[in-house]
Design an enzyme around this catalytic site. Structure first.
Site, mmCIF file in Angstrom:
data_model
loop_
_atom_site.group_PDB
_atom_site.id
_atom_site.type_symbol
_atom_site.label_atom_id
_atom_site.label_comp_id
_atom_site.label_asym_id
_atom_site.label_seq_id
_atom_site.Cartn_x
_atom_site.Cartn_y
_atom_site.Cartn_z
ATOM 1 N N GLU A 1 44.539 47.867 51.465
ATOM 2 C CA GLU A 1 44.683 46.487 51.006
ATOM 3 C C GLU A 1 45.124 45.652 52.198
ATOM 4 O O GLU A 1 46.143 45.936 52.823
ATOM 5 C CB GLU A 1 45.700 46.366 49.858
ATOM 6 C CG GLU A 1 45.182 46.926 48.548
ATOM 7 C CD GLU A 1 46.029 46.536 47.328
ATOM 8 O OE1 GLU A 1 47.177 46.078 47.511
ATOM 9 O OE2 GLU A 1 45.536 46.696 46.201
ATOM 10 N N ASP B 1 48.513 47.988 52.541
ATOM 11 C CA ASP B 1 49.123 48.604 51.355
ATOM 12 C C ASP B 1 48.160 49.668 50.822
ATOM 13 O O ASP B 1 47.458 49.462 49.838
ATOM 14 C CB ASP B 1 49.365 47.504 50.315
ATOM 15 C CG ASP B 1 49.950 48.029 49.028
ATOM 16 O OD1 ASP B 1 50.564 49.100 49.047
ATOM 17 O OD2 ASP B 1 49.787 47.347 47.988
ATOM 18 N N GLN C 1 46.752 55.295 40.650
ATOM 19 C CA GLN C 1 47.265 54.016 40.147
ATOM 20 C C GLN C 1 46.763 53.709 38.734
ATOM 21 O O GLN C 1 47.533 53.299 37.863
ATOM 22 C CB GLN C 1 46.815 52.920 41.120
ATOM 23 C CG GLN C 1 47.389 51.545 40.841
ATOM 24 C CD GLN C 1 46.823 50.483 41.819
ATOM 25 O OE1 GLN C 1 46.091 50.801 42.750
ATOM 26 N NE2 GLN C 1 47.178 49.235 41.590
ATOM 27 N N GLU D 1 46.923 42.815 53.713
ATOM 28 C CA GLU D 1 48.010 41.935 53.305
ATOM 29 C C GLU D 1 48.728 41.372 54.527
ATOM 30 O O GLU D 1 48.552 41.849 55.639
ATOM 31 C CB GLU D 1 49.044 42.694 52.453
ATOM 32 C CG GLU D 1 48.455 43.383 51.238
ATOM 33 C CD GLU D 1 49.502 43.770 50.203
ATOM 34 O OE1 GLU D 1 50.673 43.334 50.322
ATOM 35 O OE2 GLU D 1 49.142 44.525 49.279
ATOM 36 N N THR E 1 52.697 52.750 53.661
ATOM 37 C CA THR E 1 52.376 51.343 53.884
ATOM 38 C C THR E 1 52.466 51.147 55.395
ATOM 39 O O THR E 1 53.481 51.503 55.991
ATOM 40 C CB THR E 1 53.400 50.434 53.178
ATOM 41 O OG1 THR E 1 53.419 50.761 51.783
ATOM 42 C CG2 THR E 1 53.062 48.957 53.358
ATOM 43 N N HIS F 1 41.946 37.908 44.337
ATOM 44 C CA HIS F 1 42.192 39.342 44.190
ATOM 45 C C HIS F 1 42.578 39.675 42.741
ATOM 46 O O HIS F 1 42.040 40.617 42.146
ATOM 47 C CB HIS F 1 43.305 39.786 45.143
ATOM 48 C CG HIS F 1 43.772 41.191 44.942
ATOM 49 N ND1 HIS F 1 42.986 42.289 45.210
ATOM 50 C CD2 HIS F 1 44.947 41.683 44.475
ATOM 51 C CE1 HIS F 1 43.653 43.393 44.924
ATOM 52 N NE2 HIS F 1 44.841 43.058 44.479
ATOM 53 N N ASP G 1 56.354 43.560 47.059
ATOM 54 C CA ASP G 1 54.949 43.196 47.222
ATOM 55 C C ASP G 1 54.557 42.219 46.121
ATOM 56 O O ASP G 1 54.833 42.454 44.946
ATOM 57 C CB ASP G 1 54.094 44.463 47.142
ATOM 58 C CG ASP G 1 52.733 44.261 47.780
ATOM 59 O OD1 ASP G 1 52.547 43.266 48.501
ATOM 60 O OD2 ASP G 1 51.860 45.114 47.549
ATOM 61 N N ARG H 1 43.576 54.572 44.117
ATOM 62 C CA ARG H 1 43.185 53.842 42.902
ATOM 63 C C ARG H 1 43.149 54.713 41.659
ATOM 64 O O ARG H 1 43.429 54.248 40.551
ATOM 65 C CB ARG H 1 41.802 53.216 43.102
ATOM 66 C CG ARG H 1 41.703 52.257 44.254
ATOM 67 C CD ARG H 1 42.631 51.094 44.071
ATOM 68 N NE ARG H 1 42.517 50.169 45.204
ATOM 69 C CZ ARG H 1 43.344 49.148 45.410
ATOM 70 N NH1 ARG H 1 44.355 48.937 44.567
ATOM 71 N NH2 ARG H 1 43.190 48.359 46.435
ATOM 72 N N LYS I 1 50.876 53.981 45.339
ATOM 73 C CA LYS I 1 51.125 53.095 46.470
ATOM 74 C C LYS I 1 52.172 53.642 47.443
ATOM 75 O O LYS I 1 52.099 53.358 48.639
ATOM 76 C CB LYS I 1 51.680 51.755 45.956
ATOM 77 C CG LYS I 1 50.767 50.998 44.997
ATOM 78 C CD LYS I 1 49.793 50.145 45.762
ATOM 79 C CE LYS I 1 49.154 49.092 44.873
ATOM 80 N NZ LYS I 1 48.241 48.243 45.669
ATOM 81 N N GLU J 1 37.583 45.994 45.356
ATOM 82 C CA GLU J 1 36.862 44.766 45.029
ATOM 83 C C GLU J 1 35.464 44.768 45.623
ATOM 84 O O GLU J 1 34.496 44.375 44.982
ATOM 85 C CB GLU J 1 37.638 43.553 45.567
ATOM 86 C CG GLU J 1 38.973 43.342 44.895
ATOM 87 C CD GLU J 1 39.864 42.408 45.707
ATOM 88 O OE1 GLU J 1 39.693 41.184 45.589
ATOM 89 O OE2 GLU J 1 40.721 42.910 46.462
#
Lengths: 415, 415
Positions: free
Chosen positions: A194, A228, A235, A196, A252, A129, A122, A232, A248, A365
């Protein structure tokens, strides 16, 4: 470039017209995992096409496999030849009688992972971002000094990649609130998506033999959507100094249909123009061709449906074109130390966020780490995902005079 | 526990006595990749043993494969049964006539990777290593606040794992000297080894179903030596914020023989005692059994032979017992969020360093990032590895009254 006509009902104007023909793997009524191509509301069963001797010998052998790896290993020439042959079969009136019985309804088909994914890497290719996230964790220093030089990437977990539609269990893990003295273990309270794009490796390279930028795209088989999923809170507590891990690797999700580079040709775009003052990439990552046409104009959307909603609502829309690094730059960088890629390996862009507030690809975000909750129609709000929330990624290419090329959907419900 | 006798010449007292019987894959004279077990200077060809109907049916099927994954998937019961059967065959005089023709000389055998490695995860389980490295990069804050709570790990690259004896090419990459204005691209000037132990997953777990600590060792098939080659200059420039990538993934070397947990039973040890004031691990990582016997007393050595030397010289000696986290804790943590492990996946400890100056497992630590070069006999010095240097890792267990259990060697020459 005109629009081609297929005799398959519903193909023209759909996500999957004759110009797209993405490849995937589905489970047939007899239980076999088969390679197929999406056309309108149908799947062309390529194993059946091979058995019916409609494909050239080497292609037929690859299309009888239960995953795309063998076809991927044959390189771009093979996927180009297969594409042309499918276009012949699905447009020519002459072939219709023989080909129509090989179509399966997409509606009822169970889709499987398209390839055996050996390695999953990844990247972090959106400067928007990286800056948004950096600002939340390091307000004084959002973008690290290496960002504009190095296409930052890390290895992800291939075993927990699932196909669109699979439920995603909220993971447990160690978290530590900023004001807590000690960490504790329990279900994540900050589950996020996420947005992606994944890109599959076709032909690989040998260990010790880097792939130069000019050849990089010859090693890309095609693209898919990728979510993904990220915890948080897990993480934040674990990621230093070796990067994301349990935050993570619990899941996925990828969309089932791989849109080939051939289908995306009409949607090439200039790479993101680097702002005045940004460094020029080092020579191994720089070419006029890549700057001129290394980007792809793919609109990317995130839709959310909570347990209370009947229909999903769009929460953001961005574009693949907005990445700071091109797919070719990422792939070349990955092999620049001699690291070997193998057919079926999956690379991903990292969260695709744009410059605008409604083009960011994660709740982290969008809500500024939960500080500004997302308001949903019906009065619900979200800091992070709640149980029962379904996240739907969509992607498509549209341009005047060209057929729409769709990616279909990448879905997952949090349970 | 006494020492068992084998009729195989040279087995008793060697790295590979009857009590060891590590498993690996070798290429037979007929070109076939075959599973075998090391005994003295020989390999017992287990495919041939299966063909000769010397093994029970399910074991025979797994032993006819070209990699250990199928046997691994059968779980600890199967490896235990295979071990007992091999001990019978290699000690009983009655079986000798039938078994002796199935022995192959180790000296001439080409060893292959023992398993198809789907996922590779590297941990950071030595608090001495983490502190030594942290001190070099963050003198004011060597050990991050999460270290004593979280068994820190990250995903490595499985495709570039090679077996002992393979040459290792010096990688190129982006590096930036502290006083340079910009980075540049070229061959690494700070190539290093890392002394690690790898452990293979036997039976896996399903996505979403964590493995509790009490069951963790049932999922460990066995151990090998592992050299996590590292380009320190590449790593230093790239690793923030997502962790090591190209600084590591150009090559990882493993020893060819997997020493099973059954063979290591007599060498269990108490886990490293946490110093006064260190936190107790969270409940999911803590058990009296694991504290009492979750460690393994394995001596680990690094030997170096430069192009000018006739014989290698030992540069360090440590012990696997000195890790802050046990193998069981690492495996349980890895699955604690539901991440699925699969048979043949490889986990590794991270650099095994001890408290003493001569027990550190990397040149980075030994030379303090090149500031204090290593003096070699003959007058050569090393900050980092030079072309032609051969790194040899060795490992063994020794205890009064027990047979020596050796790991053999993990070798690689820098080219």
């Amino acid at each position: 470039m005109g629009v081609m006509r297929s005799w398959v009902a519903g193909a023209d104007g759909s996500d999957f017209p004759l110009e797209n023909l993405p490849l995937g793997v589905f489970r047939r009524a007899d239980g076999k995992a088969c390679i197929g191509s999406a056309i309108g509301d149908s799947i062309l069963d390529l194993r059946a096409a091979a058995d019916a001797r409609l494909l050239q010998k080497e292609l037929a052998a690859a299309c009888r496999e239960d995953a795309l790896n063998a076809l991927m290993a044959m390189g771009r020439g093979a996927s180009q030849a297969l594409r042309e042959r499918m276009q012949e079969l699905l447009s020519g009136a002459g072939a219709r009688a023989r080909v129509e019985p090989l179509l399966v309804s997409r509606a009822g088909a169970e889709m499987l992972l398209p390839a055996r994914i050996g390695g999953y890497t990844d990247f972090y290719a959106s400067v928007y971002h990286a800056t948004n996230v950096g600002r939340l964790f390091r307000p004084e220093n959002p973008l690290l000094p290496n960002y504009k030089w190095v296409p930052i990437g890390y290895h992800g977990r291939a075993s927990s990649i699932v196909v669109s539609g699979a439920e995603v269990r909220r993971p447990s893990g160690q978290t530590k609130a900023a004001d807590a003295k000690e960490p504790s273990f329990g279900p994540s309270k900050a589950l996020d998506y996420e947005l992606e794009v994944g890109f599959f490796v076709g032909q690989g390279n040998r260990l010790g033999e880097p792939i130069p930028l000019a050849e990089a795209e010859r090693h890309v088989f095609g693209l898919c959507l990728l979510n993904d999923w990220s915890a948080r809170d897990v993480q934040a507590w674990e990621y230093q100094p070796l990067g994301p891990f349990l935050g993570k690797n619990f899941a996925t999700t990828i969309s089932p249909w791989i849109v080939t580079l051939e289908a995306l040709e009409p949607f090439r775009a200039t790479a993101l123009k680097r702002p005045e003052g940004d460094p020029k990439p080092l020579k191994y990552l720089d070419s006029a061709d890549d700057r001129a046409s290394g980007g792809f104009d793919v609109t990317l959307e995130v839709w959310l449906r909570t347990a209370q909603m009947r229909e999903p609502v769009r929460v953001s829309r961005g574009n693949l074109r907005d990445l700071y690094w091109t797919l070719a730059q990422m792939l070349t960088h990955h092999t620049s130390n001699g690291c070997n890629l193998q057919p079926g390996d999956l690379l991903a862009t990292g969260t695709v966020s744009g410059a605008l507030a409604d083009s960011v690809g994660s709740l982290l975000e969008m809500t500024r780490r939960g500080a500004e909750p997302l308001m949903l129609p019906g009065g619900e709000t979200r800091k992070f995902l709640e149980t029962g929330d379904e996240v739907i990624l969509r992607g498509y290419c549209e341009r005047e005079g060209c057929a729409r090329i769709g990616f279909g959907e990448c879905r997952g419900v949090v349970v």
